[in-house]
Design a protein around this motif. Structure first.
Motif, PDB file in Angstrom:
ATOM      1  N   LYS A 221       0.865  -1.184   0.000  1.00 60.84           N
ATOM      2  CA  LYS A 221       0.000   0.000   0.000  1.00 60.84           C
ATOM      3  C   LYS A 221       0.899   1.231   0.000  1.00 60.84           C
ATOM      4  CE  LYS A 221      -3.986  -2.176   2.209  1.00 60.84           C
ATOM      5  NZ  LYS A 221      -4.786  -2.137   0.968  1.00 60.84           N
ATOM      6  N   LEU A 222       0.802   2.011  -1.065  1.00 56.01           N
ATOM      7  CA  LEU A 222       1.738   3.105  -1.283  1.00 56.01           C
ATOM      8  C   LEU A 222       1.008   4.432  -1.448  1.00 56.01           C
ATOM      9  CD1 LEU A 222       3.793   1.291  -4.072  1.00 56.01           C
ATOM     10  CD2 LEU A 222       4.202   1.181  -1.613  1.00 56.01           C
ATOM     11  N   LYS A 223       1.699   5.491  -1.085  1.00 52.76           N
ATOM     12  CA  LYS A 223       1.204   6.844  -1.356  1.00 52.76           C
ATOM     13  C   LYS A 223       2.195   7.516  -2.290  1.00 52.76           C
ATOM     14  CE  LYS A 223      -0.607  11.054   0.789  1.00 52.76           C
ATOM     15  NZ  LYS A 223      -1.966  10.879   0.246  1.00 52.76           N
ATOM     16  N   ILE A 224       1.741   7.853  -3.474  1.00 55.13           N
ATOM     17  CA  ILE A 224       2.628   8.430  -4.480  1.00 55.13           C
ATOM     18  C   ILE A 224       3.141   9.787  -4.004  1.00 55.13           C
ATOM     19  CG2 ILE A 224       2.868   9.080  -6.897  1.00 55.13           C
ATOM     20  CD1 ILE A 224       2.267   6.125  -6.344  1.00 55.13           C
ATOM     21  N   GLY A 225       4.456   9.956  -4.109  1.00 54.59           N
ATOM     22  CA  GLY A 225       5.077  11.199  -3.666  1.00 54.59           C
ATOM     23  C   GLY A 225       5.596  11.155  -2.249  1.00 54.59           C
ATOM     24  N   SER A 226       5.298  10.061  -1.530  1.00 52.62           N
ATOM     25  CA  SER A 226       5.781   9.941  -0.158  1.00 52.62           C
ATOM     26  C   SER A 226       7.301   9.805  -0.140  1.00 52.62           C
ATOM     27  CB  SER A 226       5.144   8.719   0.514  1.00 52.62           C
ATOM     28  OG  SER A 226       5.758   8.453   1.761  1.00 52.62           O
ATOM     29  N   ARG A 227       7.935  10.455   0.824  1.00 52.53           N
ATOM     30  CA  ARG A 227       9.391  10.390   0.916  1.00 52.53           C
ATOM     31  C   ARG A 227       9.881   9.005   1.331  1.00 52.53           C
ATOM     32  NH1 ARG A 227      11.227  15.587   4.363  1.00 52.53           N
ATOM     33  NH2 ARG A 227       9.361  15.017   5.537  1.00 52.53           N
ATOM     34  N   SER A 228       8.985   8.203   1.915  1.00 51.30           N
ATOM     35  CA  SER A 228       9.371   6.850   2.318  1.00 51.30           C
ATOM     36  C   SER A 228       9.380   5.876   1.142  1.00 51.30           C
ATOM     37  CB  SER A 228       8.412   6.329   3.394  1.00 51.30           C
ATOM     38  OG  SER A 228       7.089   6.234   2.888  1.00 51.30           O
ATOM     39  N   LEU A 229       8.823   6.292   0.019  1.00 54.31           N
ATOM     40  CA  LEU A 229       8.756   5.433  -1.163  1.00 54.31           C
ATOM     41  C   LEU A 229      10.035   5.596  -1.983  1.00 54.31           C
ATOM     42  CD1 LEU A 229       6.881   3.536  -2.791  1.00 54.31           C
ATOM     43  CD2 LEU A 229       6.038   5.558  -3.998  1.00 54.31           C
ATOM     44  N   PRO A 230      10.745   4.495  -2.290  1.00 52.76           N
ATOM     45  CA  PRO A 230      11.963   4.612  -3.103  1.00 52.76           C
ATOM     46  C   PRO A 230      11.696   5.375  -4.393  1.00 52.76           C
ATOM     47  CG  PRO A 230      11.784   2.390  -2.212  1.00 52.76           C
ATOM     48  CD  PRO A 230      10.494   3.093  -1.883  1.00 52.76           C
ATOM     49  N   GLU A 231      12.588   6.289  -4.709  1.00 53.43           N
ATOM     50  CA  GLU A 231      12.378   7.202  -5.843  1.00 53.43           C
ATOM     51  C   GLU A 231      12.127   6.487  -7.170  1.00 53.43           C
ATOM     52  OE1 GLU A 231      13.720   9.204  -9.377  1.00 53.43           O
ATOM     53  OE2 GLU A 231      15.092   7.956  -8.206  1.00 53.43           O
TER      54      GLU A 231
END
Length: 286
Positions: A221-231
């Protein structure tokens, strides 16, 4: 007796050294405790043997019988090197072993061979100084120089990763999205374009360039643009529409950062991502 059995028995001694009192007498003084200690060491050895096997799965150079014998010899040498009733010597021995491994890893990571004589001389000077050393100053200078080495290594890793990615993209016929990302949609749909702020349910399969699965702890479950998400994942998702599947190539450095080594990967290794993503509707406000 099999090599694995020798491995387990040898590893037992590592814990045995820690089970000594200050006067060198064993904690297990009676027969019952001696049996318990033997059992404890046996299980600890089995744990170390299992860990060696796991390491050998990532680094196949450790899997041979010769490598296992060398490992046992190293353990035995370490066990025999410690001296009873000489805490200062054993502390020095421990530091020396740590530094020997550090020197090897430093040469591997940074391409620089550290000088053992410089280290021993500086340590001797530190112990013989009449005045108190300002440890804060020493730490500041150490980390200043270390940061310079890290910056050089990162620059080399990025260059190597980008070169490997370019070669892989030509082989896989993938289009360039960014310097550290190639690929695109392989199963198109007419869904809505994924954008910053969207919540997404994603299935992400991770493989190396040979197609071997990599057990990567990536969220679903991801949030686009989140800093925790690998670029690279964030960028890849924004090239997709809801319901689509995409296949992308990036580097271990870009997606895992320092954790790449824990997965048996070099920073410049190519990583293949197969992503299926669906935008989830925002929750209604109550």
């Amino acid at each position: 007796m099999k090599i694995k059995s020798f491995l387990a028995i040898a590893a037992c001694g590592l814990l045995f050294a820690a089970c000594q009192t200050n006067d060198g007498q064993s904690v297990a003084t009676d027969h019952s405790n001696a049996e318990k200690a033997d059992s404890m060491l046996y299980y600890f050895a089995q744990m170390n043997g299992a860990q060696y096997d796991r390491d050998a799965q990532r680094d196949t150079t450790l899997a041979s019988d010769e490598a296992k014998k060398a490992y046992i010899m190293g353990v035995q040498t370490g066990l025999n090197a410690a001296k009873e009733d000489n805490d200062a010597y054993n502390r020095g021995l421990n530091l020396g072993m740590q530094m020997a491994m550090t020197f090897q890893q430093f040469k591997k990571d940074y391409g620089v061979e550290l000088n053992k004589k410089v280290f021993v001389k500086a340590l001797s000077e530190a112990l013989s100084n009449d005045s108190i050393i300002n440890s804060s100053d020493m730490q500041r200078e150490f980390y200043r120089i270390m940061s310079e080495f890290n910056a050089q290594k990162e620059e080399r890793d990025i260059k190597a990763a980008n070169e490997n990615l370019l070669k892989a993209s030509e082989t896989l016929k993938m289009k360039k999205i960014a310097d550290n990302l190639y690929g695109g949609v392989i199963t198109p749909t007419e869904g809505e374009q994924i954008k910053d702020g969207d919540n997404v349910d994603a299935s992400i399969n991770v493989e190396n360039i040979e197609g071997k699965a990599i057990n990567a702890p990536l969220p679903s479950k991801l949030k686009i643009g989140s800093r925790s998400l690998p670029e690279p994942i964030n960028t890849a998702l924004k090239t997709m529409k809801s319901g689509e599947t995409g296949k992308f190539a990036t580097s271990a450095m870009s997606i895992f950062g320092p954790r790449a080594a824990q997965m048996g990967l070099q920073p410049s290794d190519v990583v293949i991502l197969t992503i299926k993503a669906t935008v989830t509707p925002p929750e209604e406000k109550k």
